[in-house]
Design a protein around this motif. Structure first.
Motif, PDB file in Angstrom:
ATOM      1  N   TYR A 120       0.962  -1.196  -0.198  1.00 19.96           N
ATOM      2  CA  TYR A 120       0.122   0.019  -0.016  1.00 19.96           C
ATOM      3  C   TYR A 120       0.898   1.261   0.220  1.00 19.96           C
ATOM      4  O   TYR A 120       0.282   2.406  -0.295  1.00 19.96           O
ATOM      5  N   THR A 122       3.798   3.895  -1.063  1.00 21.60           N
ATOM      6  CA  THR A 122       4.345   4.340  -2.517  1.00 21.60           C
ATOM      7  C   THR A 122       5.842   3.944  -2.598  1.00 21.60           C
ATOM      8  O   THR A 122       6.344   3.458  -1.864  1.00 21.60           O
ATOM      9  N   GLY A 185     -11.531   9.474   7.759  1.00 23.97           N
ATOM     10  CA  GLY A 185     -11.968   8.601   6.617  1.00 23.97           C
ATOM     11  C   GLY A 185     -12.022   7.191   6.783  1.00 23.97           C
ATOM     12  O   GLY A 185     -12.313   6.458   6.052  1.00 23.97           O
ATOM     13  N   VAL A 188      -6.490   4.214   9.286  1.00 23.86           N
ATOM     14  CA  VAL A 188      -5.100   4.580   8.423  1.00 23.86           C
ATOM     15  C   VAL A 188      -3.897   3.928   9.140  1.00 23.86           C
ATOM     16  O   VAL A 188      -4.010   3.488  10.187  1.00 23.86           O
ATOM     17  N   GLU A 228       2.741  13.724   6.795  1.00 24.42           N
ATOM     18  CA  GLU A 228       1.937  13.393   5.609  1.00 24.42           C
ATOM     19  C   GLU A 228       2.673  12.155   5.386  1.00 24.42           C
ATOM     20  O   GLU A 228       2.002  10.972   4.773  1.00 24.42           O
ATOM     21  N   LEU A 231       1.950   8.372   6.211  1.00 25.42           N
ATOM     22  CA  LEU A 231       0.738   7.690   6.063  1.00 25.42           C
ATOM     23  C   LEU A 231       0.976   6.625   5.054  1.00 25.42           C
ATOM     24  O   LEU A 231       1.437   6.959   3.838  1.00 25.42           O
ATOM     25  N   GLY A 233      -0.616   4.325   2.579  1.00 26.20           N
ATOM     26  CA  GLY A 233      -1.777   3.745   1.809  1.00 26.20           C
ATOM     27  C   GLY A 233      -3.147   4.880   2.042  1.00 26.20           C
ATOM     28  O   GLY A 233      -2.878   5.880   2.580  1.00 26.20           O
ATOM     29  N   GLN A 234      -4.164   4.066   1.747  1.00 25.56           N
ATOM     30  CA  GLN A 234      -5.449   5.018   1.952  1.00 25.56           C
ATOM     31  C   GLN A 234      -6.135   4.335   3.057  1.00 25.56           C
ATOM     32  O   GLN A 234      -6.268   3.117   3.547  1.00 25.56           O
ATOM     33  N   PRO A 235      -7.193   5.129   3.657  1.00 21.03           N
ATOM     34  CA  PRO A 235      -7.985   4.620   4.733  1.00 21.03           C
ATOM     35  C   PRO A 235      -8.814   3.568   4.218  1.00 21.03           C
ATOM     36  O   PRO A 235      -9.456   3.295   3.356  1.00 21.03           O
ATOM     37  N   ASP A 237      -7.144   0.523   3.963  1.00 23.10           N
ATOM     38  CA  ASP A 237      -6.387  -0.466   3.403  1.00 23.10           C
ATOM     39  C   ASP A 237      -6.039  -1.430   4.318  1.00 23.10           C
ATOM     40  O   ASP A 237      -5.785  -2.572   3.975  1.00 23.10           O
ATOM     41  N   ARG A 240      -8.087  -4.523   4.433  1.00 26.17           N
ATOM     42  CA  ARG A 240      -8.574  -5.083   2.989  1.00 26.17           C
ATOM     43  C   ARG A 240      -8.404  -6.360   3.057  1.00 26.17           C
ATOM     44  O   ARG A 240      -7.380  -7.223   3.601  1.00 26.17           O
TER      45      ARG A 240
END
Ligand SMILES: Cc1cc2nc3c(=O)[nH]c(=O)nc-3n(C[C@H](O)[C@H](O)[C@H](O)COP(=O)(O)OP(=O)(O)OC[C@H]3O[C@@H](n4cnc5c(N)ncnc54)[C@H](O)[C@@H]3O)c2cc1C
Length: 396
Positions: A120, A122, A185, A188, A228, A231, A233-235, A237, A240
């Protein structure tokens, strides 16, 4: 719960456990990977009793793992790793769990964190994590919490954490904890270097039956500043599927290694007493052998199914199968523990025999989240199965 349509056949024959499922890029594990070197296993075994006694973190064991390149083994070859995933990773976890259950638990968290960052994060976050792992930084995933738990709050002055975690394995030694936290969201993942934000540790929390050397304390992060770039991945994840539920396969492998150690120590005691040939003991351990091997084969098969599951396929059949492996493993390990206790008797449960420590560690580490929910899922999958199936567990 009803059965869902079976997933289509996978176009991908094999995937390493930390493959980026979303990229679709198949990776092959390093075929030359030979697992845990005997010298490293000996280093882990050699340190286990002392760290159980003094409650300190098994730092020498992790130095040995780092020296053998095992802190970076799950990373892709392009980042200096060996693509160790899938069944090869399960075997490694079982070997480490046998040598030291406490080290196995912490190593499993390290592998889990690297897998989450690979899946997840970058490319820049993954590259940084890989550099850190090569430098010997230890990762972990601290998800468990009590009370309101950990929250990430966004205010004018930036991102701030409130609350904390419990059962934070390797507290004070894991330098790259991955902290799932509730945010606006959804949940996280915050990767927080301890050099910048160490949190406030509470080691008094950790007075366990076994697994003392995991140093799994409580930690409060109230007021910690988050960037920032921390963090991952996205909320959402973190939860998942099938990766979240399927992640249980890693701790099953470690637990089975712990059971291997219990059985081996009981065998040593019986041999020492000249009782390994008794029919009573042979019958007792025949049952243990069947259950442990069945649990291992279910765990391997669940991993094979997970590696073959196409992106976007319904994860429900796989998750039911993982619950089957969880239930079989819990039962098998408890049976192994009881058989060892009955076989060695009180005098075999005295130090310096290692059996008592190994039993305490195994019984503690068997306590994983929602075991009865897993058992319920197994029963539901069978009783809700369509009539036209030979077995509710067959694929397709
Ligand atoms: C040695 C060790 C190290 C650990 N390290 C870490 C770590 O580094 N990071 C981390 O995140 N966690 C860690 N944990 C925590 C671990 O992942 C589990 O969360 C924890 O062990 C589960 O605790 P439990 O047995 O109380 O489980 P529970 O899930 O609370 O189960 C206990 C009982 O409660 C019942 N129960 C569960 N849920 C419900 C419900 N909703 N309603 C009714 N009954 C319910 C179950 O059926 C069971 O009978 C560690 C645990 C151990 C033992």
């Amino acid at each position: 719960m009803g059965h869902s349509p079976p997933p289509a056949a996978s176009p991908t024959p094999y995937r390493a456990g930390v493959t980026d499922r979303t990229s679709g890029a198949p990776q092959r594990p390093d075929a030359a990977f030979a697992g845990l070197p005997a010298a490293v296993a000996a280093a882990l075994e050699g340190e286990a009793a002392a760290r159980d006694a003094d409650g300190a973190f098994p730092a020498a064991s992790f130095q040995a793992l780092q020296g053998a390149g095992l802190l970076t083994a799950p990373l892709p070859a392009s980042l200096g790793g060996r693509d160790v995933g899938g069944e090869a990773l399960l075997r490694l976890l079982r070997q480490i769990g046998r040598a030291s259950l406490a080290v196995g638990r912490v190593y499993e968290g390290h592998v889990n964190a690297l897998g989450l960052i690979q899946r997840y994060g970058t490319p820049a976050q993954l590259a940084r994590a890989a550099r850190d792992a090569h430098a010997g930084e230890l990762f972990g995933v601290w998800n468990t919490e009590d009370g309101p738990g950990l929250r990430l709050v966004r205010a004018a002055e930036g991102l701030t954490l409130t609350g904390g975690k419990t059962f934070a394995s390797g507290l004070g030694h894991v330098t790259r904890p991955l902290l799932p936290a509730e945010a606006e969201g959804g949940r996280v993942m915050v990767l927080l270097p301890t050099g910048r934000e160490p949190g406030t540790p509470d080691h008094a929390f950790w007075q366990p039956l076994g697994m003392r050397a995991t140093v799994s304390g409580r930690v409060d992060y109230t007021g910690a500043q988050v960037r920032e770039e921390d963090l991952i991945g996205q909320p959402g994840d973190y939860y998942r599927q099938p990766e979240f539920g399927g992640g249980a396969l890693r701790f099953l492998a470690v637990q089975l290694g712990g059971a291997d150690a219990v059985v081996a120590s009981a065998r040593a005691v019986l041999r020492g007493l000249g009782r390994a040939g008794d029919d009573v003991q042979r019958l007792r351990f025949a049952e243990v052998a069947v259950r442990l091997e069945a649990a291992w084969q279910l765990t391997r098969e669940a991993q094979r199914r997970m590696d073959a599951l196409p992106d976007g396929a319904d994860p429900a059949p796989l998750l039911a199968y993982v619950a089957l492996a969880r239930t079989a493993t819990e039962d098998a390990c408890l049976l192994a523990a009881e058989a060892a206790e009955r076989a060695v008797g009180a005098r075999g449960l005295l130090a310096p025999w290692p059996t008592e420590r190994l039993l305490r560690d195994l019984r503690m580490y068997l306590r994983q989240p929602a075991p009865d929910a897993a058992r319920l899922a197994v029963g539901a999958w069978l009783l809700d199965a369509p009539e036209d199936r030979n077995s509710p567990w067959e694929e397709g």
